[in-house]
Design a protein around this motif. Structure first.
Motif, short mmCIF file in Angstrom:
data_model
loop_
_atom_site.label_atom_id
_atom_site.label_comp_id
_atom_site.label_asym_id
_atom_site.label_seq_id
_atom_site.Cartn_x
_atom_site.Cartn_y
_atom_site.Cartn_z
N LYS A 294 46.15 38.35 56.89
CA LYS A 294 47.02 39.18 56.06
C LYS A 294 47.98 38.28 55.29
O LYS A 294 48.58 37.36 55.85
CB LYS A 294 47.82 40.15 56.93
CG LYS A 294 48.74 41.08 56.14
CD LYS A 294 49.57 41.98 57.04
CE LYS A 294 48.72 43.08 57.64
NZ LYS A 294 49.55 44.09 58.36
N GLU A 307 60.25 40.59 56.24
CA GLU A 307 59.24 41.58 55.90
C GLU A 307 57.83 41.00 56.05
O GLU A 307 56.87 41.72 56.28
CB GLU A 307 59.44 42.09 54.48
CG GLU A 307 60.72 42.93 54.33
CD GLU A 307 61.01 43.29 52.89
OE1 GLU A 307 60.39 42.70 51.99
OE2 GLU A 307 61.86 44.16 52.66
N ARG A 309 56.93 38.93 58.34
CA ARG A 309 56.76 38.42 59.71
C ARG A 309 55.40 38.79 60.31
O ARG A 309 54.81 38.03 61.06
CB ARG A 309 57.89 38.95 60.60
CG ARG A 309 58.01 38.21 61.93
CD ARG A 309 59.20 38.71 62.74
NE ARG A 309 60.44 38.67 61.98
CZ ARG A 309 61.15 37.56 61.80
NH1 ARG A 309 60.74 36.43 62.30
NH2 ARG A 309 62.27 37.59 61.10
N GLU A 310 54.90 39.98 59.96
CA GLU A 310 53.64 40.42 60.53
C GLU A 310 52.42 39.83 59.83
O GLU A 310 51.29 40.00 60.27
CB GLU A 310 53.54 41.95 60.47
CG GLU A 310 54.64 42.68 61.24
CD GLU A 310 54.69 42.27 62.71
OE1 GLU A 310 53.60 42.20 63.32
OE2 GLU A 310 55.78 42.01 63.23
N ASP A 312 50.05 36.67 58.23
CA ASP A 312 49.71 35.29 58.59
C ASP A 312 50.34 34.30 57.63
O ASP A 312 50.82 33.23 58.03
CB ASP A 312 48.18 35.12 58.58
CG ASP A 312 47.51 36.03 59.59
OD1 ASP A 312 47.49 35.67 60.78
OD2 ASP A 312 47.03 37.11 59.20
N LYS A 327 53.79 33.15 59.37
CA LYS A 327 54.18 33.91 60.55
C LYS A 327 55.69 34.18 60.59
O LYS A 327 56.33 34.11 61.64
CB LYS A 327 53.77 33.17 61.82
CG LYS A 327 52.28 32.88 61.96
CD LYS A 327 51.49 34.14 62.26
CE LYS A 327 50.03 33.82 62.56
NZ LYS A 327 49.22 35.03 62.79
N GLY A 328 56.26 34.47 59.44
CA GLY A 328 57.68 34.79 59.37
C GLY A 328 58.60 33.60 59.28
O GLY A 328 59.82 33.77 59.09
#
Length: 357
Positions: A294, A307, A309-310, A312, A327-328
């Motif tokens: 993602k 935003e 963070r979820e 990749d 990863k955020g």
């Protein structure tokens, strides 16, 4: 969702039904008589992820063209036939892996039998296709108009006709431009037959309206476990159909792989061309269809990292500059014009690391 088990059918080198993965179809908008143009479009569709391709066969020249087309492509080739049974026979003799007919417009039982006999000889499956726009007058009168019940009855009558002729290598397609009618028809027919179903919303419209209608209709039908192949019918470049179909399947969890792009809506904090950047990212990531990741595209550096963070990987824009995020966590700050290339490099490295490049 639990998929309804249907009969397994082989189309060229692919299998549908029987619990096999849902395959994506499209249809060329080139003149089939122009083999070079048709092959060029099919190769683009293959690259985009098309599993099965259909072409119109309105003339004997188009049927003959299938020979040259078939030699140069790598996915099953379906011939779309209306009215002239001789074209269906010629298409199979010229290499079609499947034919699409509506027995109701082929003509007499003898002509349908001739098509069935040729299909049996060559082992070619027949897709029995019925659209709401071609529903027979007696059924319209019986049900007081074009209805889901009428569409289903029409399709099953034609299937029964072919079965009585000694052939059951069949796929069924029932389509309507009315989304809820189409959904109801699929719910009804799935309880009455175990043949594989090709699902789509016909004549759905342009890129915007067609995508919305197809996503709603296909989303409901597929979520109910119905469907073995799908097509998103759009007025435009058929490559767009493949992109949409892949995203519908991925969103429902029915297909893995491919880069999912998420992007925030623009707001007053946005200081970069977020719309242009998001579109560029969406086009660029098609190169990495083998990855299952993602990617987030965010419009500001205030909330961007959180935003994203979820995701990749992600990028967040600022005033002439932006952040590359993994990863955020912020990896580094870059000039705005380097964000796309930096994201491309990260995806390429990830693909290489996973042995997928």
């Amino acid at each position: 969702m639990e998929r309804r088990m249907t009969k397994e059918i082989r189309i060229g080198n692919r299998k549908i039904g029987g619990g096999n993965p849902i395959l994506i179809q499209s249809m060329c908008n080139t003149k089939t008589e122009d083999a070079a143009a048709t092959v060029a479009q099919i190769l683009r569709l293959e690259q985009a992820g098309c599993d099965i391709i259909r072409v119109a066969v309105p003339t004997m020249e188009a049927a003959e063209s299938l020979k040259a087309i078939k030699r140069q492509i790598h996915i099953p080739l379906v011939a779309d036939i209306h009215f002239d049974y001789r074209l269906a026979i010629a298409a199979m003799e010229c290499g079609a892996d499947k034919i699409r007919i509506n027995p109701g417009n082929i003509g007499s039982a003898e002509r349908v039998q001739a098509v069935v006999d040729k299909a049996k000889e060559y082992g070619v499956p027949i897709r029995v296709g019925v659209n709401s726009g071609s529903l027979e007058k007696p059924l319209i009168e019986k049900y007081g108009g074009v209805t889901a019940e009428g569409i289903v009855e029409s399709a099953l009558e034609k299937v029964a006709m072919i079965e009585q002729m000694g052939y059951d290598n069949l796929v069924i397609s029932i389509k309507s431009s009315d989304v809820l009618m189409c959904v109801k028809a699929h719910e009804l027919i799935s309880k009455k037959t175990d043949y594989p179903l090709h699902v789509g919303i016909t004549e759905s419209g342009t890129l915007t309206s067609g995508n919305i209608k197809s996503a709603v209709g296909l989303g409901i039908i597929l979520h109910e476990g119905i469907g073995d192949t799908i097509r998103v019918s759009l007025t435009g470049d058929p490559v767009e159909e493949i992109k949409s179909a892949k995203l519908i399947l991925k969103t429902l969890g029915l297909r893995k792989g491919g880069v999912e792009v998420v992007s925030c809506p623009t707001c007053g904090r946005t200081k970069i061309d977020l719309i242009g950047l998001a579109n560029q990212v969406e086009n660029m990531v098609t190169e990495f269809d083998q990855l299952d990741v993602k990617v987030a595209v965010m419009g500001c550096v205030v909330n961007g990292p959180g935003e994203a963070r979820e995701a990749d990987l992600g990028i967040a824009g600022g005033c002439g500059e932006g952040l590359l995020i993994c990863k955020g966590e912020v990896i580094r700050k870059l000039p705005e014009d380097q964000l796309l290339s930096a994201l491309h490099a990260e995806l390429a490295a990830l693909a290489k690391e996973q042995g997928k490049l």
